[in-house]
Design an enzyme around this catalytic site. Structure first.
Site, PDB file in Angstrom:
ATOM      1  N   HIS A  98       0.834  -1.200   0.000  1.00 58.03           N
ATOM      2  CA  HIS A  98       0.000   0.000   0.000  1.00 58.03           C
ATOM      3  C   HIS A  98       0.864   1.243   0.000  1.00 58.03           C
ATOM      4  O   HIS A  98       2.071   1.201   0.247  1.00 58.03           O
ATOM      5  CB  HIS A  98      -0.919   0.027   1.231  1.00 58.03           C
ATOM      6  N   ASP A 100       0.527   4.910   2.019  1.00 58.78           N
ATOM      7  CA  ASP A 100      -0.242   5.311   3.211  1.00 58.78           C
ATOM      8  C   ASP A 100      -1.420   6.212   2.845  1.00 58.78           C
ATOM      9  O   ASP A 100      -1.249   7.256   2.212  1.00 58.78           O
ATOM     10  CB  ASP A 100       0.673   6.047   4.205  1.00 58.78           C
ATOM     11  N   HIS A 257       4.625   0.122   0.197  1.00 58.08           N
ATOM     12  CA  HIS A 257       5.353  -0.628   1.216  1.00 58.08           C
ATOM     13  C   HIS A 257       4.470  -1.697   1.831  1.00 58.08           C
ATOM     14  O   HIS A 257       3.250  -1.718   1.626  1.00 58.08           O
ATOM     15  CB  HIS A 257       5.957   0.289   2.283  1.00 58.08           C
TER      16      HIS A 257
HETATM   17  C1  SIN Z   1       2.946   1.422   7.736  1.00 58.20           C
HETATM   18  O1  SIN Z   1       2.311   0.853   6.860  1.00 58.20           O
HETATM   19  O2  SIN Z   1       3.035   2.635   7.781  1.00 58.20           O
HETATM   20  C2  SIN Z   1       3.658   0.593   8.791  1.00 58.20           C
HETATM   21  C3  SIN Z   1       4.834  -0.111   8.254  1.00 58.20           C
HETATM   22  C4  SIN Z   1       5.407  -1.086   9.220  1.00 58.20           C
HETATM   23  O3  SIN Z   1       4.833  -1.312  10.295  1.00 58.20           O
HETATM   24  O4  SIN Z   1       6.438  -1.669   8.910  1.00 58.20           O
END
Ligand code: SIN
Length: 282
Positions: A98, A100, A257
């Site tokens: 995704h 953010d 990410h």
């Molecule tokens: C997020 O998606 O902002 C969190 C990423 C994570 O917990 O590694």
């Protein structure tokens, strides 16, 4: 003396010799240039206070206060990304590819995540460079999305998409269900222009994008699936193994990410701040 080392061919660089506790002009310039060039920046051994983390975040743009997720009780601009040791066999915040909060009219331009307490193994974060993904798209896929918009909604956390009771998800991050900012369908260009570099980047993701705007969900699904398969290739990715005190900064418009969920029985806590800029544009 700072040193910048690329972490993979396409995604991420580590900056050494930088002290983020005091952000002077030189540090700010180094951070801005490194993020524009590498999409993800890692600085180790920082152990920032919340105030220091917020000052680093403001190098990139105004601090964002986000809807729909409960922030720290005493700081509206910081989210505790937390999964407790007892929360086993359940989903985790950000546990699929995704960008953010892409469902907002003006999603965060980037995020800063600082490691506080980590499991003895696992809990890595993976980023994938969406400029590289767009540049290498097969011609037919590029043609299929050229000039299109995509629909984003706060799935699966918003009311319309709220997961059934049996699909348990970590309760350590409070979701404010029924938040209109999360539940509304929002359009963004499927391919955006990166203001800093004028490059193009794919801007769709499997958590929040429901369809291409001119197609139904079932018509969009094969195209989006193919896009995601390409966009998340390991070639475009960097996987970060966290150490306490690490700070990761990423461009939320040029990367997706993924928070890996492989540390059941252990607590994991990171502090996340986000910065704003202009809304995504074609
Ligand atoms: C997020 O998606 O902002 C969190 C990423 C994570 O917990 O590694």
């Amino acid at each position: 003396m700072t040193r910048i080392d690329k972490l993979t061919g396409f995604t991420g660089a580590e900056i050494r010799g930088l002290d983020l506790r005091v952000v002077d002009d030189e540090t700010a310039t180094t951070l801005l240039e490194a993020l524009a060039a590498h999409h993800v920046v890692i600085v180790r051994d920082q152990n920032l206070s919340l105030g220091q983390q917020k000052a680093v975040t403001e190098v990139f743009g105004p601090l964002a206060t986000l809807p729909y997720i409960d922030p720290l009780p005493d700081d509206a601009q910081v989210i505790a990304v937390l999964k407790e040791a007892h929360e086993t066999d359940m989903g985790v915040f950000g546990g699929d590819w995704h960008s953010d909060f892409s469902f907002l009219a003006n999603p965060p331009a980037g995020s800063v995540l600082a490691a506080v307490e980590l499991p003895p193994h696992g809990g890595d974060t993976v980023w994938a460079n969406q400029v590289a993904a767009h540049r290498t798209l097969p011609r037919d896929l590029r043609d299929a999305i050229d000039g299109t918009d995509a629909v984003h909604v706060g799935k699966p956390y918003g009311v319309r998409w709220a997961p059934p009771e049996e699909e348990r998800s970590s309760a350590s991050i409070g979701m404010r269900r029924g938040d209109p900012d999360a539940d509304e369908n929002r359009l963004h260009p499927t391919v955006i222009t990166v203001p800093e570099t004028d490059e193009q980047a794919l801007f769709v993701n499997p958590i929040y994008t429901t369809r291409l705007a001119h197609l139904s969900e079932s018509e969009s699904a094969p195209i989006l699936d193919e896009l995601y398969r390409h966009a998340t290739r390991p070639d475009f990715s960097y996987r970060h193994r966290w150490e306490p005190g690490d700070v990761a900064i990423w461009n939320n418009r040029t990367t997706m990410h993924y928070a890996t969920n492989d540390y059941d029985g252990h607590r994991r806590l990171l502090h996340r701040t986000t910065f704003a800029r202009e809304a995504p544009r074609r």
